[in-house]
Each structure stands twice: as structure tokens, then as C-alpha cells.
Design an enzyme around this catalytic site. Sequence first.
Site, PDB file in Angstrom:
ATOM      1  N   CYS A  97       0.872  -1.049   0.077  1.00 13.00           N
ATOM      2  CA  CYS A  97      -0.079   0.088  -0.197  1.00 13.00           C
ATOM      3  C   CYS A  97       0.939   1.222  -0.040  1.00 13.00           C
ATOM      4  CB  CYS A  97      -0.824  -0.032   1.261  1.00 13.00           C
ATOM      5  SG  CYS A  97      -2.228  -1.341   0.941  1.00 13.00           S
ATOM      6  N   HIS A 341      -9.341   2.941  -2.265  1.00 11.98           N
ATOM      7  CA  HIS A 341      -7.801   2.512  -2.087  1.00 11.98           C
ATOM      8  C   HIS A 341      -7.285   1.544  -2.734  1.00 11.98           C
ATOM      9  CE1 HIS A 341      -4.827   1.639   0.548  1.00 11.98           C
ATOM     10  NE2 HIS A 341      -5.101   0.760   1.328  1.00 11.98           N
TER      11      HIS A 341
END
Length: 388
Positions: A97, A341
Site C-alpha cells: 500500500c 483505496h
Amino acid sequence: MGEAPVVVAARRTPIGTAGHAFRDLTVDRLAAPVIAAVLADLDGTAEPAGSAGPAGARVDDVVLGNCMGPGGNVARVAALRAGLGHEVPGLTVDRQCGSGLAAILVAGQAVRAGEAELVVAGGAESASTAPLRTFRGAETPYPRAPFAPDGHPDPDMGPAAEALAAAYGVDRERQDAYARRSHARALAARQAGRFAAEIVPIEGRSDDQRPRPLRAASLARLPAAFVAEGTVTAGNSSPVSDGAAAVAIVPERLRAGRPGLRLVAGAVVGCDPALPGWGPVPAIRRVLSRTGVDLERVAAVEIVEAFAAQVLAVTDALGLDPLGADDGRVCADGGALALGHPWGATGAVVVTRLFGRLVRAAAPPGTLGLAAAAVGGGLGVAALFEVA
């Protein structure tokens, strides 16, 4: 040594929920339009700039973060799809991420070292088209790669967010309040047109798919999503998403008076893999320590909002109060809870948001902005920028 690297253009796609808006677009097809757009922004045209940048500078590299793509060097494939010449290489970065922000740091290091004069950097993720992976001889795909080897904690991100909330006392009420704030801020920013200049329309879509009005009562009714009797729900967690973001980075002398974000410093650190959401805390502290900057001097903070619990644990530790005194500093136009996301892209999305909040909004030179992300396996990535 080279000069300070400066972000002089920043764009992103709209962000779509996996399996919906961009369900048929491969990762290179998401990345290519934003690569072309940042180069077009540099030469002032509405068309892709080929391999050229400001003052005729050649694109030295394309560096993209990606987590779940098909391999084959996604950055190189996207660069070719964007119309760059065969001589432009590509580097794909995987810090999960944190990949998009890590890619920007790698590009900045090349510019600062004098080894590159124009690098396009960012990230892209197509969760919708990511291949399913199977261990040799297994009958079914595995859900994800390990973030840590045997003998180390390796929680999924939902249970890890629950553990972080419990460890640092982040209750359900605050998580839901932060989720409502993220969506409300994103809707207000869209209505005010603050996303328009940074978004590259994809297949006719120019708005993020997810932001919506949220009612406290509706959020309160949602059950725990990951741990029985827990506090982390679908409403205060980010969705799995598709999207891409990219920036153009040049040395100071090629900025030629163009406003931008000077990369002051960056850091990548490790932390306990049992609590990966904690990673931004040591990463931010290291950046601030290296630069001698007090957090009070930072006007804009963008933290990837994987979970409301994670953002609040981090901001509590740093002395920030996004639900109170720092409402206008931390993710002021919403974040991943509302926008989505896309794992490999999301670290570049927060830099694109800083560019919009500071450069496009004409903040005074020297104004500081901070971007950060937590990473599965126990990492934190952070970068400090100043308006140039």
C-alpha cells in the site's frame, strides 16, 4: 550531487470500486492516461507529450508502484501504452500500500543524485483484473501473498486494524465519525470543483465512484466486519479499488518558474508486523527529525485512509486531531475511506492531493505538506514536501 527534486505536475484517475466502474481495465490501461496527462501538463498541450518534457527534456524513466498486477514490468508496459518512445524504460515498485509513494521517493532520489532530469512516478492498481495466483499443485488460488515469513505475525489488514484500535483505544464512535467526515469532505470538494483539475477522465467517468452521504444511525447499525464484537466495519473501512496516479519530477533548474512541490525528505521504516497500521508514526517522526521540522509547521497532511481506526491511532500518536483542531489539516478533502483505496496507487494519490491542496490552491512558497501510508507486513512510508 544533483538538485532538489520538484513535483511539477500531478494527475490521477477517478477511483472506482473493484468490480464496478473500471472492472474491464487492466492496470496499464489505467496508468497510461495519467502518464500522458502529466506530460501534457508540462508542455502545455492537450495531447500526450511523447517522450519530451519541459524545455525539451527527455523522459528518463517511468517508476510506478503496483501490488497485484500481472508482472511483466507494469511501468514499462504503461509507458509504451502512453505513447512514450522505446528508449524510455520503466521500473515497477512493490511496497504494497506504500508502493505509489515509494515510487515517488525512488524517482526523487534519481533526480537528486543527478542521474535523471525528468521522471514520471506514481502507482496503479486494477484489483478488478488482477490475476489469481495458485501455488504449484494447489487446486485453488491463495487469497494473498505472505507479508511475513513463518514465525512472524502476518494478520490480514482488517484484523490488524482491529488490533490497532484495541491497542490504542480508538473506539467505534470515533471511527464512524471519521468515516462520515471523510465522505462529507470528499463530496464538498467535488461540489466545489477541487478534484476537477487533478482527475483524468477514464471511459467517460470524471468522478470518484464511492463518496456518498453517510448517516450516523446507518453506520451504527453495521456489524463488525472482521472480528466478532469488533469496532471495524465496512462503513469505517476503505474499499478495494481500481485507479492510478502519477506525478512529473524534475530538478530545480528545469522547473523554470513553474510552481511545484519540492521533495524535502522521505523515509521508509519497519514496524511490528502485528500492527502494520502503526507504520506512518515512525516514518513521519524520522522525516521530521531528519529535517528539523516541527509538525506544527506542516500545513497539509495526507495519510492514506485504509481504516478510520488506523488513521486515528496514527494522528493520536502524532498529536493531531482531525475531528477537532486539525480538521482543516488532515485529509481536508476526504481520503481513501471516501475516494477508494487502489493499493499500488494510493500513495501517489495522496501526493496528487497535496499538489491540489497546496500548488493548485496557490499556497505561499515554503508551505509544507506531508504524505504518508501504512504498509502490510509492518512498514511506514512518509515524505515531506514544500511549495516551490
